[in-house]
Design a protein around this motif. Structure first.
Motif, PDB file in Angstrom:
ATOM      1  N   GLU A 190      -9.727   3.412 -11.366  1.00 36.04           N
ATOM      2  CA  GLU A 190      -9.164   2.516 -10.348  1.00 36.04           C
ATOM      3  C   GLU A 190      -9.146   1.099 -10.913  1.00 36.04           C
ATOM      4  OE1 GLU A 190     -11.956   2.897  -7.180  1.00 36.04           O
ATOM      5  OE2 GLU A 190     -11.188   4.836  -6.532  1.00 36.04           O
ATOM      6  N   TRP A 222      -3.133  -3.451  -0.604  1.00 40.03           N
ATOM      7  CA  TRP A 222      -2.200  -4.547  -0.846  1.00 40.03           C
ATOM      8  C   TRP A 222      -2.430  -5.608   0.217  1.00 40.03           C
ATOM      9  CZ3 TRP A 222       0.982  -5.351  -4.931  1.00 40.03           C
ATOM     10  CH2 TRP A 222       1.824  -6.454  -4.849  1.00 40.03           C
ATOM     11  N   HIS A 272      -8.384  -3.190  -9.747  1.00 39.77           N
ATOM     12  CA  HIS A 272      -8.282  -4.149  -8.650  1.00 39.77           C
ATOM     13  C   HIS A 272      -7.981  -5.519  -9.245  1.00 39.77           C
ATOM     14  CE1 HIS A 272      -9.910  -7.051  -5.691  1.00 39.77           C
ATOM     15  NE2 HIS A 272      -9.471  -6.173  -4.807  1.00 39.77           N
ATOM     16  N   TRP A 273      -6.967  -6.198  -8.715  1.00 35.46           N
ATOM     17  CA  TRP A 273      -6.563  -7.519  -9.176  1.00 35.46           C
ATOM     18  C   TRP A 273      -6.560  -8.465  -7.986  1.00 35.46           C
ATOM     19  CZ3 TRP A 273      -4.787  -2.855 -10.557  1.00 35.46           C
ATOM     20  CH2 TRP A 273      -4.711  -2.539 -11.913  1.00 35.46           C
ATOM     21  N   ALA A 274      -7.000  -9.707  -8.197  1.00 33.24           N
ATOM     22  CA  ALA A 274      -7.052 -10.671  -7.090  1.00 33.24           C
ATOM     23  C   ALA A 274      -6.817 -12.085  -7.601  1.00 33.24           C
ATOM     24  CB  ALA A 274      -8.402 -10.597  -6.380  1.00 33.24           C
ATOM     25  N   THR A 307       0.848  -1.187   0.000  1.00 32.21           N
ATOM     26  CA  THR A 307       0.000   0.000   0.000  1.00 32.21           C
ATOM     27  C   THR A 307       0.887   1.242   0.000  1.00 32.21           C
ATOM     28  OG1 THR A 307      -1.714  -1.210   1.203  1.00 32.21           O
ATOM     29  CG2 THR A 307      -1.852   1.198   1.229  1.00 32.21           C
ATOM     30  N   GLU A 364      -4.661  -9.871  -3.137  1.00 35.68           N
ATOM     31  CA  GLU A 364      -5.264  -8.814  -3.945  1.00 35.68           C
ATOM     32  C   GLU A 364      -4.500  -7.505  -3.797  1.00 35.68           C
ATOM     33  OE1 GLU A 364      -9.201  -7.739  -2.526  1.00 35.68           O
ATOM     34  OE2 GLU A 364      -8.545  -8.025  -0.457  1.00 35.68           O
ATOM     35  N   TYR A 365      -4.643  -6.673  -4.833  1.00 31.03           N
ATOM     36  CA  TYR A 365      -4.146  -5.306  -4.728  1.00 31.03           C
ATOM     37  C   TYR A 365      -5.001  -4.402  -5.609  1.00 31.03           C
ATOM     38  CZ  TYR A 365      -1.572  -5.316  -9.228  1.00 31.03           C
ATOM     39  OH  TYR A 365      -1.222  -5.354 -10.560  1.00 31.03           O
ATOM     40  N   ALA A 366      -4.929  -3.094  -5.325  1.00 32.86           N
ATOM     41  CA  ALA A 366      -5.689  -2.107  -6.079  1.00 32.86           C
ATOM     42  C   ALA A 366      -4.841  -0.867  -6.275  1.00 32.86           C
ATOM     43  CB  ALA A 366      -6.984  -1.749  -5.343  1.00 32.86           C
ATOM     44  N   CYS A 382      -0.820   2.534  -5.251  1.00 30.16           N
ATOM     45  CA  CYS A 382      -1.462   1.361  -4.668  1.00 30.16           C
ATOM     46  C   CYS A 382      -2.274   1.780  -3.447  1.00 30.16           C
ATOM     47  CB  CYS A 382      -0.412   0.322  -4.288  1.00 30.16           C
ATOM     48  SG  CYS A 382      -1.099  -1.200  -3.613  1.00 30.16           S
TER      49      CYS A 382
END
Length: 144
Positions: A77, A54, A79-81, A33, A59-61, A51
């Motif tokens: 924005e 985290w 977001h990946w997970a 983050t 996941e992170y965004a 970021c």
């Protein structure tokens, strides 16, 4: 499993090579983050992303700094997970955007809604190829 998938999903430089609208992504500051990454599109126009979430291994965004974003969006924005799923992992990508007011922003949003699914599929196929290559390399190393 997610522990195998996560390093691929969270590889910022790999993402930059797989996304057809990107020429490059590089982490310029920090990790987790607060990490900042610099992105360039295929025309060399750049912007910064920060970021905002985290959760290592899961996941992170990121939030896009749209002040220098070359596309007519007021907010963006991503977001990946990677989550456990039957027989492996479920990988997701979600994006939220707000077009800038006016015809250009509205037209761009309409095009994004049509074009984004094929772009995301291309990225997912690239991750699958990368995972297969890493598994193959690990199998070769194990046999030596």
């Amino acid at each position: 499993p997610p522990a195998v998938v996560w390093p691929v999903v969270s590889d910022h430089e790999l993402y930059g090579r797989l996304a057809p609208n990107l020429g490059k992504v590089e982490v310029v500051e920090g990790e987790g983050t607060g990490m900042r990454r610099r992105c360039e599109d295929t025309l060399g126009r750049g912007w910064t992303e920060t970021c905002t979430l985290w959760n290592d291994g899961h996941e992170y965004a990121v939030a896009v700094d749209t002040a220098d974003y070359p596309y007519p969006l007021g907010e963006m924005e991503g977001h990946w997970a990677a989550r456990p799923d039957v027989g492996g992992s479920l990988v997701t990508m979600r994006f939220r955007f707000v077009p800038r007011p006016g015809v250009t922003g509205g037209a761009f949003a309409a095009v994004m809604l049509l074009a984004f699914r094929p772009v995301l599929r291309r990225i997912l196929r690239g991750w699958e190829r990368e995972l297969a290559a890493r598994a193959s390399a690990a199998a070769l190393a194990a046999h030596r």
